[in-house]
Design a protein around this motif. Structure first.
Motif, PDB file in Angstrom:
ATOM      1  N   SER A 241      55.968  89.731  58.412  1.00  0.00           N
ATOM      2  CA  SER A 241      54.625  89.226  58.075  1.00  0.00           C
ATOM      3  C   SER A 241      53.731  89.295  59.304  1.00  0.00           C
ATOM      4  N   ILE A 247      52.167  91.359  54.351  1.00  0.00           N
ATOM      5  CA  ILE A 247      53.617  91.516  54.501  1.00  0.00           C
ATOM      6  C   ILE A 247      53.948  92.990  54.319  1.00  0.00           C
ATOM      7  N   ILE A 284      50.283  84.227  58.221  1.00  0.00           N
ATOM      8  CA  ILE A 284      51.550  83.815  57.592  1.00  0.00           C
ATOM      9  C   ILE A 284      52.489  83.270  58.669  1.00  0.00           C
ATOM     10  N   VAL A 287      58.245  83.895  56.264  1.00  0.00           N
ATOM     11  CA  VAL A 287      58.523  84.780  55.121  1.00  0.00           C
ATOM     12  C   VAL A 287      60.005  84.660  54.783  1.00  0.00           C
ATOM     13  N   THR A 298      55.974  83.437  51.029  1.00  0.00           N
ATOM     14  CA  THR A 298      55.264  83.365  52.305  1.00  0.00           C
ATOM     15  C   THR A 298      54.518  82.042  52.382  1.00  0.00           C
TER      16      THR A 298
END
Length: 443
Positions: A241, A247, A284, A287, A298
């Motif tokens: 991420s 991602i 983020i 993940v 996420t």
């Protein structure tokens, strides 16, 4: 219904009548092993504490399921990089267990620069009756030996030993933010802000750089890697991420350097909600693949998103963690809380997800019923085996008796690190220097 089972840590502060913690005692990572029998925590002082689950006992049936300290060891020490004049903190950033292969347990722990492989084993026998050594371990004079003895193993008190079997160092220029063990049980990845390195668990002097997003000119840097994880079944697939809210899914079979992703997951931004903080809150922080390998979860600052690996253009599900903070982003930016990195975790069946918030709150979302609940990890208002009462946050208007105002939330109390037992409804939550363990059934 979740019940409070145990609380570890913070006892000395309570005895002193304070509710403050030593900086080194603050828990920085928490992780169950694959069977759920062991639970490891790492702290800012570089220590790893391993808890073991109590077995069934007829004399004390109420203690079944309790986690008690099994082993404590110093994993990392503070270091100094003389070339760059930088201090390297001893803080444990991540712990990952390796699946158990024999009687011993193995785990990987990492600080900002160095990953270590630790072996945790038990000893209840010691060898005695050496020919060339006396009982104190001193070498005997060979001329005094008149007969040969066969050494024997004698019983001794159980001792748990932690030994560093491998040290993986000198491979990261930037701070390591995550490690992930591959399903082939032979390799793992370590990730820093700009690179992902692939290691063999047996080889410490070299690693393979499989992702490198560092631009030729650092002034052109627009994003950094925030987390990475291997797919739970496919040993050639991993995801990472970024701070821009995207991602990338990569396949190591395509090329040695995975600069080109095979899938790219990103949600288009709504122009009407764009603000000064949009880019920061879209970063983020964690993940995680689901256990069945079909979904990705996420966590960004305000939401948890679940992505189907077959659908790249938008998340399958979006859950609001603490939307009531949207109007407070300015003050959260000023006190740096907006940069907090919250983790997220699946339950064993991938049907419920959990993540932390402020005021020692943590949130749980049921993916099937679409229900959600806010619970609090606290010493003050929860006795052992007490059922946790749902908490509600009041944003504006008249506040009910059981609600808490958004203005009275304590932003210094935050739950960043959580983990869920792989088979049972037992969760462990780290709140500063306290470890809370909750479960839905208590004997």
């Amino acid at each position: 219904m979740l019940r409070q089972r145990q609380t570890h840590g913070g006892q000395n502060d309570i005895k002193r009548g304070k509710n403050v913690s030593m900086e080194t005692d603050i828990i920085s990572t928490v992780e169950f092993n694959s069977s759920g029998e062991l639970l490891a925590t790492g702290d800012k002082g570089g220590r790893v504490v391993v808890f073991q689950r109590e077995q069934e006992s007829k004399s004390q049936p109420q203690r079944r399921g309790e986690y008690n300290v099994y082993s404590t060891f110093q994993s990392h020490e503070p270091e100094f990089d003389y070339l760059k004049s930088l201090e390297i903190e001893e803080k444990i950033n991540k712990i990952k267990w390796l699946p158990q292969q024999n009687a011993a347990y193995f785990l990987l722990s990492t600080n900002d620069k160095t990953v270590k492989l630790w072996k945790i084993s038990e000893r209840d026998k010691r060898p005695e009756g050496y020919n060339l050594k006396d009982e104190d371990g001193r070498i005997r004079d060979p001329s005094t030996i008149t007969s040969l003895r066969v050494p024997v193993l004698q019983p001794m008190d159980l001792m748990v030993e932690a030994t560093a079997r491998r040290v993986f160092s000198n491979a990261h220029t930037y701070h390591i933010n995550s490690i992930s063990v591959n399903s082939d049980l032979q390799t793992y990845i370590s990730t820093d802000d700009l690179r992902v390195n692939l290691w063999n668990l047996e080889i410490t002097d070299r690693s393979f750089n499989i992702v490198d997003i560092k631009p030729a000119n650092m002034e052109e840097l627009t994003e950094v890697i925030t987390s990475a994880e291997f797919h739970p079944q496919h040993c050639h697939t991993f995801a990472y991420s970024s701070s821009k809210g995207s991602i990338r899914l990569c396949d190591m079979r395509q090329a040695a350097l995975c600069d080109k992703h095979c899938k790219y997951f990103e949600e288009p931004e709504d122009p009407s909600t764009r603000s000064f903080f949009s880019e920061i809150i879209s970063s983020i922080s964690d993940v995680k693949f689901s256990h069945n390998g079909r979904y990705l979860m996420t966590r960004d600052y305000l939401t948890v998103k679940v992505w189907d690996l077959q659908m790249e253009n938008k998340p399958l599900e979006t859950y609001q963690v603490h939307d009531y903070l949207r109007g407070k982003l300015c003050s959260l930016y000023e006190n740096d809380c907006i940069f907090d990195k919250f983790e997220c975790v699946w339950n064993g069946s991938d049907s419920v997800i959990m993540t932390g918030s402020y005021n020692n709150f943590f949130r749980m979302f049921d993916r099937n019923t679409k229900r959600d609940v806010t619970l609090e990890a606290s010493r003050e208002n929860s006795k052992p085996r007490a059922i946790l009462k749902p908490r509600k946050v009041c944003v504006g208007g008249k506040r009910r008796k059981d609600e808490i105002s958004v203005d009275s939330l304590d932003f210094s109390k935050k739950i960043l690190h959580t983990t869920w037992h792989p088979q049972e409804n037992i969760i462990a939550v780290a709140a500063t220097n306290n470890l809370y363990i909750f479960q839905d059934k208590v004997n």
